[in-house]
Every structure is written in structure tokens, then in C-alpha cells.
Design an enzyme around this catalytic site. Structure first.
Site, short mmCIF file in Angstrom:
data_model
loop_
_atom_site.label_atom_id
_atom_site.label_comp_id
_atom_site.label_asym_id
_atom_site.label_seq_id
_atom_site.Cartn_x
_atom_site.Cartn_y
_atom_site.Cartn_z
N MET A 163 0.72 -1.28 -0.32
CA MET A 163 -0.02 0.04 0.08
C MET A 163 0.70 1.27 -0.06
O MET A 163 1.82 1.59 0.99
CB MET A 163 -0.77 -0.21 1.26
CG MET A 163 -1.75 1.14 1.47
SD MET A 163 -3.10 0.94 2.73
CE MET A 163 -2.02 0.70 4.17
N TRP A 439 1.05 2.95 12.57
CA TRP A 439 0.66 2.27 11.38
C TRP A 439 -0.81 2.31 11.05
O TRP A 439 -1.64 2.42 11.89
CB TRP A 439 0.67 0.92 11.59
CG TRP A 439 2.29 0.31 11.00
CD1 TRP A 439 3.05 0.99 10.37
CD2 TRP A 439 2.80 -0.92 11.01
NE1 TRP A 439 4.29 0.35 10.07
CE2 TRP A 439 4.27 -1.00 10.54
CE3 TRP A 439 2.37 -2.19 11.49
CZ2 TRP A 439 5.04 -2.18 10.24
CZ3 TRP A 439 2.94 -3.22 11.43
CH2 TRP A 439 4.39 -3.36 10.98
N GLU A 440 -1.00 2.73 9.96
CA GLU A 440 -2.36 2.74 9.36
C GLU A 440 -3.18 3.80 10.05
O GLU A 440 -4.38 3.88 10.20
CB GLU A 440 -3.08 1.52 9.32
CG GLU A 440 -2.03 0.22 8.96
CD GLU A 440 -1.77 0.45 7.50
OE1 GLU A 440 -2.30 1.20 6.71
OE2 GLU A 440 -0.74 -0.08 7.10
N GLY A 441 -2.75 4.94 10.51
CA GLY A 441 -3.14 5.99 11.12
C GLY A 441 -3.01 6.14 12.60
O GLY A 441 -3.28 4.94 13.28
N GLN A 446 -7.08 7.56 14.51
CA GLN A 446 -8.25 6.61 14.72
C GLN A 446 -9.19 7.19 15.54
O GLN A 446 -10.70 7.11 15.39
CB GLN A 446 -7.63 5.45 15.15
CG GLN A 446 -6.54 4.58 14.47
CD GLN A 446 -7.18 4.36 13.27
OE1 GLN A 446 -8.11 3.99 13.08
NE2 GLN A 446 -6.08 4.48 12.24
#
Length: 597
Positions: A163, A439-441, A446
């Protein structure tokens, strides 16, 4: 340090006794033959693979690290051999669509496998981990050519996926993205730009790497509304769909990191690389959310996995290490001291690890189960499942990585000085788990997603999905046999509704109040969600105890861990409630210029 063992009994408890997935799958087309026996058998083999192939590479991989030389990334010794066995044994294809060579088993099973592989060796498992998101994204949004060219090899594990979002000048703010995509006469696109922090962006494990890339078309709108999504392979394909020429995407360096040393985190340069549009022009971010949501659940699972690994190491040490005597009298009178597990503070840390690990596992398997319902259920059931996932995904990712990191720190603390040195292996788990809250925000991202988008923007409708589940659980206890768990759960639910209303009212006056309240709101939500799952687990365990099941100790431990959670961990939610209800003035009122050195 003791070696990791897959917690098969607890995994089976969550799947088969708590969630009772066999009954549910009988109602989902394509899953009718999935049974408790099949699930347990697959997980037993998963445990064997993890323990034999992955655990031995965890420490050596960290010490050797991934290597970059002249644009070529080499993984640590043993990684390639383990990956070949991983593909040979069919692990990548477990939940894949049979149309593309997959086994068609539930996503929840694939999630359980992910957890075990991550606990055994998360840096290794990351090389294949993002492929799940790439598959979901292409399958849901790609055209038929894209699906036929890439899905079969991704599902089989012959190729892996990445990604590609972050750029040197922008992290979570994707509106600042500069990577460009120019249309070509043959229908492809020429992709140019730089992406950084790309996990598994290059390696020597798979024949090809399929990059899923956000970029801007010419004259696209500014901001996130002008982003499009593309597939950019490391190697382009010939007319038969086989690997052909090296594409002009290159790894120019890998990061030196606090943890995950065996995992290559790459800086990728795209120099007019050939790419192919996924979805519609300027609608790329919506497509990429399919990938990001899968990655968020995977990251939450990694938080649970690291907590489990640390708990196992801490528990083994606490049983063997002798130090001092129990305050209530010697427990090991024939020895020179008692094992440290008899001391209340050591038990407190072990129980905290256990409560977060087992509660988090229950929550995330439930969340993965909603993916199966969304994919195979009726229209109404699918909508309900999707709405639940929307609400619970930021909680599962944000909260469980935060408390997972806390659990790994407890693991070091149980070992004391022995935990701080590298020989024990406990400090590596801490280093590796630290990235998960980013990671991933990040947790803050979040939290904003949860409070701002998922709750306040829906007028609290998404919240009611979960509060109704709590109400139904409480109403099912007609005789009050489980009031010790359900009364505090219901009281906490009422506080959840109250702080939601409070945050909404404050936000109407000043939108910065959402940012000031959001992390406390997410953490409160996480403690409440785990309380719900711990209450359910305790109720199941009590029923098993009264049926004189042969595993009395297992169920008794469940009930006692639930009691610890409600007595010692759920009260933390009230600190977050009080902080949130103090308002945001003490945060937002601080002028930026006063943050001076």
C-alpha cells in the site's frame, strides 16, 4: 525466554464457544460446510507452521536485519525458505475467492491465522500481510483485466502486495499528495513520484510485487477529492500474464528503525512507471479505504499478537524465577525463595496482559466475523455488519494497539533487569510493537475518525448498534445471575451515551473540542467494548462450569480474568470520562507560541 506457542485452546474458545461460528456459517452461502472440526484442524496446522518455521527466525532476523545494496533488498537468512513453505502449504489462499484459486474459507479464520503468524514472527509475516488488502481492493474495485492479471498470483502467494500512500512531505494528510499519473495511449498510466515508509516495498521473497498507489491525474481537483488509485507492478506482464520487464519503480533506501529490523521499510521512486487505474478517476481514496480498513484490522491483530507473545514469556519467567517470600507465608518452603508469580504486583501485570490479549482476541475475531457476514449475508444482515465494522474498526485498531503496547511493557517489567537486556527477547517485542500505534493512522487519527465521522457525523446512529447489543445481553440475564458483570457494563454504556452527547454539544460551539476529546473518547470506548466481550466470555465460562466440563481450570481462569478486568481495568474508563468532560479549554487554550524551549 520461553518460545511462543499458538494459543489454540483460547482461539477455539472464541470461535466455537463464544461466537459459535459454526451455527452462523450454516446460514451463509458458501460457508455451510465450515465446522468446528475444520476450524480447529486448520489452526492446529497453523500453530505447527508458526512454531517450527517462524519462531526460530524471530530473534535472528532482528539481529541480521533486512539489507539494501545498490537498489536490491535482501531479507534475513531463513526468511525466503519459510516463505516458500508458506506458499507451498497454501496459507496465503485460505480466504481467497475460489474463482482466483482461493480456498474460500472464512475471513475470520484467515484473521486467526494472521494473529498466530504475527505473534510468531511479525516482521516476517508483514511481507505477506498487506497482500490481503491488495486482494480485497482489486477484487472490489478493479476491472476484469486487472482481476484476471493479478488476483490469481496474489491469492496463491506467488506475488505480494503493498500500500503506497505516504510521501516525504505528507503522512496522514493525503490532501498534500504530489505523485502524478499521466495517461498513455495504450490505456495505461505513467506514475511519477516518491513514496516513503512502504512496508515490504521490495524484497527477495516473491516473484513480483504489486504496488497499490494513490496519485493525481492531470487537472484533478485539489485535496483528497483529486486522488486516483493505480496498480503498479514491480515487473510488467507479457500477453500471457507472465512476468516480463522490470518496471521503473525502484527502492532507493530502507529505513533504520526502532523495531521490525527484519522487515524492509522502503523509500520507493516511481519514474514514469507503468500503472493501471483501479476504480474511477478521482475516486481513489474511497477505493483505498477498502485496503486501509483491512490493514487496520490486521494492525489491531498484531497488537493482540505482541501482547500474547510477551505474556507467554513473562508467565514462564514468573513461574521459574525465585525472589523473596510471599507476604502471606512461604509458598515454596523447600526452596530458598518463592517464585515471583506469588507476588500480587506480578499477578497484576500478568492479569493485565492476559485480559487485554484475550479480550482483544474476542473483539477482533468478532470484527472479522462481520466481514464474512457482510460478504455472504442477506442485504439487511450485510448492512448491519458493515455498520458495525465502521464503528468498531477504529476502536479495534487504536485501542488494542495502545493496550497491546502496554502489555509488552509489562512483560519487560515482570522480568525486571533480565527483561531489559536483549538476551531475554522481551525488549524486542516492545520495540516491534511500538510502531503499531502509528501504522495505518495514529491513535489520534483513529480517534478523530471514531468520534468525528463514525459517531457525531451519523448523529450517534452507529453507536446505537453496539449499545443495543449491550442491552440485549443485559436483558437476557432474567435471573440476575451475572449482575456482577452486567450491571457495571450497563452503567458504563450509559456513561458512553452521556459523553457522546457532551462531546457533540461542545463541538457545536467549537470544532476543536472534537480533537481535544477524541483520544479519551476512543480509550473509553475501547474499555467498554472489551467489558462487553469479557462479560460474554464469563457467562459462557460459567455455563461450562455448571455442566461439569472436564476443563474446569480453563473456564475458572476465564471467570477470574473477567473479574480482574471489571475490578481493575474497566475503572480506567472513568478517568477518560472525567478528562473528556473537563472540556478542551486546557488544551486548545494554550497559544502555540507558549510552547517555547
Amino acid at each position: 525466554m520461553s518460545e511462543y506457542k499458538a494459543p489454540l485452546r483460547d482461539i477455539s474458545f472464541v470461535m466455537n464457544e463464544l461466537l459459535r461460528v459454526e451455527d452462523l456459517y450454516k446460514e451463509l452461502p458458501g460457508f455451510e460446510e465450515v465446522s468446528e472440526q475444520i476450524l480447529n484442524a486448520v489452526m492446529a496446522e497453523c500453530g505447527k507452521f508458526a512454531e517450527r518455521e517462524l519462531v526460530p527466525l524471530y530473534r535472528s532476523g532482528d539481529e541480521e536485519g533486512a539489507d539494501w545494496q545498490d537498489g536490491v533488498v535482501t531479507t534475513p537468512a531463513g526468511f525466503k525458505g519459510a516463505f516458500e513453505k508458506y506458499v507451498e502449504n497454501g496459507w496465503p489462499s485460505v480466504s481467497g475467492n475460489p474463482e482466483y484459486g482461493g480456498q474460500g474459507l472464512p475471513y475470520m479464520l484467515a484473521s486467526a491465522i494472521q494473529e498466530v503468524f504475527a505473534a510468531a514472527n511479525n516482521p516476517w509475516s508483514l511481507y505477506a500481510g498487506l497482500t490481503i488488502g491488495a486482494i480485497k481492493t482489486i477484487e472490489e474495485h478493479g476491472d476484469q483485466r486487472c482481476k484476471s492479471e493479478y488476483l490469481g498470483r496474489l491469492v496463491s502467494g506467488d506475488w505480494t502486495g503493498t500500500m503506497c500512500l505516504t510521501e516525504p512531505h505528507c503522512g496522514s494528510d493525503l490532501s498534500l499528495m504530489r505523485t502524478r499519473a499521466e495517461p498513455e495511449d495504450d490505456g495505461s498510466y505513467s506514475i511519477s513520484g516518491t513514496k516513503v515508509f512502504i512496508s515490504s516495498g521490495d524484497h527477495d521473497l516473491a516473484e513480483n510485487i504489486v504496488h497499490v498507489v494513490l496519485a493525481r491525474l492531470p487537472e484533478a481537483p485539489t485535496g483528497t477529492s483529486g486522488l486516483s488509485l493505480f496498480v503498479v507492478p514491480k515487473f510488467t506482464l507479457d500477453e500471457e500474464g507472465e512476468v516480463a520487464q522490470r518496471n521503473t519503480v525502484h527502492c532507493v533506501s530502507i529505513e533504520k528503525k526502532m523495531g521490525f529490523n527484519a522487515s524492509a521499510t522502503c523509500e520507493l521512486h516511481f519514474e514514469k512507471a507503468k500503472g493501471f487505474l483501479v476504480g474511477s478517476p478521482n475516486k481513489g481514496l474511497a477505493c483505498m479505504f477498502t485496503f486501509m480498513n483491512a490493514a487496520r484490522i490486521s494492525t489491531g491483530l498484531a497488537g493482540v499478537a505482541h501482547a500474547e507473545k510477551s505474556y507467554q514469556g513473562a508467565l514462564a519467567y514468573a513461574r521459574e524465577r525465585l525472589a523473596m517470600r510471599s507476604l502471606s507465608g512461604p509458598r515454596n518452603p523447600d526452596g530458598e525463595a518463592d517464585p515471583i508469580i506469588v507476588h500480587p504486583d506480578v499477578k497484576r501485570m500478568l492479569l493485565t496482559q492476559k485480559a487485554f490479549t484475550e479480550g482483544g482476541r474476542a473483539m477482533l475475531y468478532f470484527l472479522a466475523l462481520q466481514e464474512d457476514v457482510a460478504a455472504r449475508g442477506s442485504e439487511d444482515d450485510a448492512k448491519h455488519a458493515n455498520d458495525l465494522m465502521e464503528l468498531l474498526t477504529p476502536i479495534g485498531k487504536g485501542f488494542l494497539t495502545e493496550v497491546g503496547y502496554e502489555a509488552t511493557n509489562h512483560g519487560v517489567q515482570v522480568l525486571g533487569g533480565a527483561g531489559f537486556i536483549r538476551e531475554s527477547g522481551m525488549e524486542q517485542i516492545v520495540r516491534d510493537s511500538r510502531i503499531l500505534t502509528i501504522w495505518e493512522g495514529t491513535t489520534g487519527i483513529q480517534a478523530l475518525d471514531l468520534l468525528g465521522r463514525k459517531v457525531l457525523a451519523t448523529g450517534g446512529e452507529s453507536l446505537k448498534l453496539f449499545t443495543r447489543m449491550i442491552d440485549e445481553l443485559c436483558e437476557s440475564d432474567e435471573k440476575g445471575e451475572h449482575s456482577d458483570f452486567l450491571e457495571p457494563l450497563c452503567a458504563c454504556k450509559e456513561d458512553w451515551l452521556a459523553i457522546t452527547q457532551y462531546a457533540g454539544e461542545r463541538a457545536m460551539q467549537n470544532l476543536d473540542e472534537i480533537g481535544a476529546a477524541s483520544v479519551d473518547y476512543l480509550m473509553f470506548s475501547g474499555y467498554l467494548c472489551l467489558a462487553y466481550f469479557w462479560a460474554r466470555m464469563a457467562i459462557v465460562a460459567r455455563a461450562k462450569m455448571t455442566s461439569l466440563d472436564s476443563e474446569q481450570q480453563f473456564y475458572e481462569a476465564k471467570i477470574m480474568t473477567a473479574k480482574f478486568y471489571f475490578d481493575r481495568l474497566l475503572p480506567r474508563s472513568q478517568a477518560h470520562r472525567l478528562a473528556l468532560q473537563s472540556g478542551g479549554d486546557s488544551i486548545t487554550g494554550m497559544p502555540e507560541e507558549l510552547f517555547a524551549l
